[in-house]
Every structure is written in C-alpha cells, then in structure tokens.
Design a protein around this motif. Structure first.
Motif, mmCIF file in Angstrom:
data_model
loop_
_atom_site.group_PDB
_atom_site.id
_atom_site.type_symbol
_atom_site.label_atom_id
_atom_site.label_comp_id
_atom_site.label_asym_id
_atom_site.label_seq_id
_atom_site.Cartn_x
_atom_site.Cartn_y
_atom_site.Cartn_z
ATOM 1 N N ASN A 121 52.790 4.932 -31.438
ATOM 2 C CA ASN A 121 52.100 6.162 -31.047
ATOM 3 C C ASN A 121 51.202 6.665 -32.177
ATOM 4 O O ASN A 121 50.097 7.167 -31.934
ATOM 5 N N SER A 122 51.659 6.519 -33.433
ATOM 6 C CA SER A 122 50.835 6.977 -34.546
ATOM 7 C C SER A 122 49.589 6.122 -34.699
ATOM 8 O O SER A 122 48.536 6.613 -35.114
ATOM 9 N N ILE A 123 49.681 4.844 -34.352
ATOM 10 C CA ILE A 123 48.488 3.987 -34.389
ATOM 11 C C ILE A 123 47.542 4.340 -33.249
ATOM 12 O O ILE A 123 46.322 4.316 -33.392
ATOM 13 N N LYS A 124 48.102 4.701 -32.092
ATOM 14 C CA LYS A 124 47.259 5.074 -30.959
ATOM 15 C C LYS A 124 46.452 6.327 -31.283
ATOM 16 O O LYS A 124 45.273 6.429 -30.915
ATOM 17 N N VAL A 125 47.077 7.277 -31.966
ATOM 18 C CA VAL A 125 46.349 8.478 -32.382
ATOM 19 C C VAL A 125 45.182 8.096 -33.291
ATOM 20 O O VAL A 125 44.066 8.605 -33.140
ATOM 21 N N GLN A 126 45.438 7.186 -34.235
ATOM 22 C CA GLN A 126 44.367 6.723 -35.118
ATOM 23 C C GLN A 126 43.227 6.084 -34.323
ATOM 24 O O GLN A 126 42.040 6.347 -34.573
ATOM 25 N N ALA A 127 43.587 5.242 -33.365
ATOM 26 C CA ALA A 127 42.577 4.532 -32.578
ATOM 27 C C ALA A 127 41.735 5.496 -31.755
ATOM 28 O O ALA A 127 40.506 5.376 -31.688
ATOM 29 N N LEU A 128 42.383 6.456 -31.114
ATOM 30 C CA LEU A 128 41.655 7.421 -30.292
ATOM 31 C C LEU A 128 40.730 8.288 -31.139
ATOM 32 O O LEU A 128 39.578 8.549 -30.759
ATOM 33 N N ALA A 129 41.212 8.740 -32.291
ATOM 34 C CA ALA A 129 40.396 9.592 -33.150
ATOM 35 C C ALA A 129 39.193 8.833 -33.687
ATOM 36 O O ALA A 129 38.065 9.346 -33.671
ATOM 37 N N LEU A 130 39.417 7.615 -34.166
ATOM 38 C CA LEU A 130 38.310 6.822 -34.712
ATOM 39 C C LEU A 130 37.261 6.532 -33.651
ATOM 40 O O LEU A 130 36.059 6.652 -33.893
ATOM 41 N N ALA A 131 37.710 6.158 -32.454
ATOM 42 C CA ALA A 131 36.776 5.862 -31.365
ATOM 43 C C ALA A 131 35.955 7.087 -30.996
ATOM 44 O O ALA A 131 34.740 7.011 -30.775
ATOM 45 N N SER A 132 36.614 8.237 -30.932
ATOM 46 C CA SER A 132 35.925 9.461 -30.527
ATOM 47 C C SER A 132 34.949 9.942 -31.590
ATOM 48 O O SER A 132 33.829 10.355 -31.283
ATOM 49 N N GLU A 133 35.345 9.877 -32.846
ATOM 50 C CA GLU A 133 34.516 10.416 -33.929
ATOM 51 C C GLU A 133 33.340 9.521 -34.282
ATOM 52 O O GLU A 133 32.334 10.010 -34.801
ATOM 53 N N THR A 134 33.427 8.237 -34.003
ATOM 54 C CA THR A 134 32.366 7.307 -34.416
ATOM 55 C C THR A 134 31.674 6.629 -33.238
ATOM 56 O O THR A 134 30.827 5.762 -33.448
ATOM 57 N N ASN A 135 32.050 7.012 -32.012
ATOM 58 C CA ASN A 135 31.484 6.384 -30.819
ATOM 59 C C ASN A 135 31.662 4.869 -30.861
ATOM 60 O O ASN A 135 30.752 4.099 -30.569
ATOM 61 N N SER A 136 32.862 4.460 -31.244
ATOM 62 C CA SER A 136 33.163 3.037 -31.388
ATOM 63 C C SER A 136 34.242 2.620 -30.403
ATOM 64 O O SER A 136 34.822 3.440 -29.700
ATOM 65 N N THR A 137 34.506 1.325 -30.371
ATOM 66 C CA THR A 137 35.613 0.771 -29.599
ATOM 67 C C THR A 137 36.709 0.370 -30.570
ATOM 68 O O THR A 137 36.436 -0.293 -31.578
ATOM 69 N N VAL A 138 37.936 0.794 -30.301
ATOM 70 C CA VAL A 138 39.041 0.506 -31.211
ATOM 71 C C VAL A 138 40.197 -0.096 -30.416
ATOM 72 O O VAL A 138 40.700 0.530 -29.485
ATOM 73 N N ASP A 139 40.595 -1.290 -30.779
ATOM 74 C CA ASP A 139 41.706 -1.983 -30.122
ATOM 75 C C ASP A 139 42.964 -1.906 -30.968
ATOM 76 O O ASP A 139 42.913 -1.852 -32.202
ATOM 77 N N ILE A 140 44.104 -1.932 -30.289
ATOM 78 C CA ILE A 140 45.385 -2.227 -30.930
ATOM 79 C C ILE A 140 45.716 -3.657 -30.541
ATOM 80 O O ILE A 140 45.802 -3.988 -29.356
ATOM 81 N N ILE A 141 45.885 -4.518 -31.522
ATOM 82 C CA ILE A 141 46.049 -5.956 -31.299
ATOM 83 C C ILE A 141 47.438 -6.381 -31.755
ATOM 84 O O ILE A 141 47.916 -5.954 -32.812
ATOM 85 N N LEU A 142 48.076 -7.209 -30.961
ATOM 86 C CA LEU A 142 49.395 -7.735 -31.313
ATOM 87 C C LEU A 142 49.340 -9.257 -31.315
ATOM 88 O O LEU A 142 49.042 -9.877 -30.293
ATOM 89 N N LEU A 143 49.603 -9.860 -32.462
ATOM 90 C CA LEU A 143 49.630 -11.317 -32.596
ATOM 91 C C LEU A 143 51.050 -11.817 -32.350
ATOM 92 O O LEU A 143 52.001 -11.316 -32.941
ATOM 93 N N MET A 144 51.175 -12.825 -31.474
ATOM 94 C CA MET A 144 52.494 -13.397 -31.185
ATOM 95 C C MET A 144 52.365 -14.878 -30.862
ATOM 96 O O MET A 144 51.402 -15.291 -30.212
ATOM 97 N N PRO A 145 53.340 -15.702 -31.277
ATOM 98 C CA PRO A 145 53.374 -17.092 -30.830
ATOM 99 C C PRO A 145 53.789 -17.154 -29.364
ATOM 100 O O PRO A 145 54.558 -16.295 -28.896
ATOM 101 N N PRO A 146 53.321 -18.146 -28.608
ATOM 102 C CA PRO A 146 53.608 -18.221 -27.171
ATOM 103 C C PRO A 146 55.089 -18.203 -26.822
ATOM 104 O O PRO A 146 55.489 -17.583 -25.843
ATOM 105 N N LYS A 147 55.911 -18.873 -27.609
ATOM 106 C CA LYS A 147 57.340 -18.938 -27.268
ATOM 107 C C LYS A 147 57.996 -17.560 -27.324
ATOM 108 O O LYS A 147 58.960 -17.291 -26.588
ATOM 109 N N ASP A 148 57.489 -16.683 -28.170
ATOM 110 C CA ASP A 148 58.040 -15.335 -28.258
ATOM 111 C C ASP A 148 57.490 -14.432 -27.166
ATOM 112 O O ASP A 148 58.182 -13.527 -26.694
ATOM 113 N N VAL A 149 56.248 -14.683 -26.755
ATOM 114 C CA VAL A 149 55.683 -13.950 -25.612
ATOM 115 C C VAL A 149 56.542 -14.186 -24.370
ATOM 116 O O VAL A 149 56.816 -13.274 -23.591
ATOM 117 N N GLN A 150 57.010 -15.427 -24.208
ATOM 118 C CA GLN A 150 57.799 -15.778 -23.032
ATOM 119 C C GLN A 150 59.162 -15.073 -23.011
ATOM 120 O O GLN A 150 59.804 -14.994 -21.964
#
Length: 241
Positions: A121-150
């Motif tokens: 949630n604290s990262i989401k607040v950062q993403a929303l604020a940055l996107a709004s203040e700079t007119n940018s696109t901000v993603d939250i990205i999660l890296l995972m190996p396929p076996k763990d995704v499953q």
C-alpha cells in the motif's frame, strides 16, 4: 495467460480467472479502476506527499538551527574517494522532464506465503503521487520465476489485481553461467544462501520501456517521498544504497 514477451528476459502474465473485487481498507490503493476512484486515490496520495515534504523541511530547519546541517562529511564516494560531495537527489530530480514511465520493482523467490507484500500500500501511494504530479505512468512490477507463479493462490492473485501489479516471469534466479556458490548450497536448495533472492534483481536492468525503475525489498515501508529517486535516475544516473 501470456500477454507480452519482452526480448529474452521475461514474460508478463495475468490470472486466467480473475477473482471478485475486494473492498479497499483505505482510498490509497485497490479497486481504483474507475476514474472517480482513481482521482480520489491520487488526490490523497499527493496530499500525503505534500505533508511529508512539509515535515521534512521542518526537520531540516530545526537541524540547521542546532548546527547539524552539514550532513555526513565522509559518507559519499565519487568513484575515486570518500568524502566527495553527496548527490542532491531532490535537485537532480528537477532536471527530469515531465511525463515518462517509471516502475517500482519487487521480486518473489519461492512459494509466496500469507500475509504477502505487506507494505504494497505504501508503494501504491508513491506510484499514484508520482503519476499525478508528473503526468507520468508508474507501474508496480513483481519479478517471479514461473514455478513460483504456479504456486500462487486466489488470495495472491486478488492482491495482484487489487494493486494493479504487473507480474513478470523471469527465466532464472541465479545467472545460468554463475561460476560460484557456497559449498553447502546447490541450485534449487531453498535455504542456506541468499544468492537467488539477491541475484534475481539483476533482471531489473533488463526491463525495457521505462525511463527509470527502482528495486525495493518487500520489507521496505515508505515513510516519505521516493519519487525523486526515480526522477533523478531518469536523467541518466544509477543510484544505489
């Protein structure tokens, strides 16, 4: 379901059977697909950043009055010596143009437990604020190996959807040509060495299409404004702590 495959390094996935909407406990993250909700969440995120900057300025003024405004005289290294002038990240961020695309990056190695991504949630607040203040696109990205995704369950997918996380599958957690690891450890051993969870973050360097990305461990909770770090990095700098 595979929806994208960036060159060689990863593929983005989405759940085949999305689960129902989950009510958000606050207005700063989750269920913000509808425009009014997104606008309200962004407004609150910007207000949170403004309040933190005010507190930060007050602390700096108080420190200056007490003669503690010099910072650490030997904390910074310019590649040749300790004691070099430290980079002013806030000033550096002002050099970045408006717009652009940024990413906050997590990684998960091993079967995810529960609770999970407890500070997202604290990262989401950062993403929303940055996107709004700079007119940018901000993603939250999660890296995972396929076996763990499953091994992700419905609660994990719900969280991914709630916070609009871009889930990216990566083909390895230790480089395939790695020449060394501890004698008491071997590839696939789930404990005994932190190499996989540390080395998987190398995939951050291969994420394409972003002006800047920043990797954070899952146990980091933001207490201030992290947007300046990404904007400064977008000017062509590599920042590391």
């Amino acid at each position: 379901a595979v929806v994208e495959k960036p060159p060689d390094i990863a593929k983005e996935v989405v759940p085949e059977k999305p689960h129902g909407d989950i009510p958000s406990s606050d207005n700063t993250g989750g269920n913000i697909a509808h425009k009014p909700q997104l606008e309200e969440a962004s407004r609150k995120a910007v207000e949170a950043m403004a309040a933190w900057r005010t507190r930060h300025a007050e602390v700096q003024r108080a420190a200056k009055k007490k003669g503690h405004d010099g910072g650490c005289a030997t904390c910074c290294n310019d590649g040749e010596r300790w004691g070099a002038a430290c980079l002013d990240v806030d000033a550096c961020a002002l050099e970045a143009p408006l717009g652009g695309k940024y990413g906050f990056v997590y990684a998960q190695v091993g079967r995810p437990g529960w609770p999970w991504l407890t500070f997202i949630n604290s990262i989401k607040v950062q993403a929303l604020a940055l996107a709004s203040e700079t007119n940018s696109t901000v993603d939250i990205i999660l890296l995972m190996p396929p076996k763990d995704v499953q091994q992700m369950g419905s609660r994990h997918w719900d969280l991914i959807r709630r916070y609009e996380v871009r889930l990216v599958e990566v083909p390895w957690v230790i480089p395939p040509t790695l020449k060394w690891w501890p004698k008491h450890w071997w590839p696939g051993k789930p404990d005994g060495w932190c190499g996989p969870q540390d080395l998987v973050r190398l995939h951050v360097l291969g994420l394409e299409g972003y002006d800047a990305v920043a990797f954070y461990d899952q146990d980091v909770e933001f207490q201030g404004d992290a947007g300046a770090v990404l904007r400064c990095a977008a000017t062509g700098r590599f920042l590391n702590t």
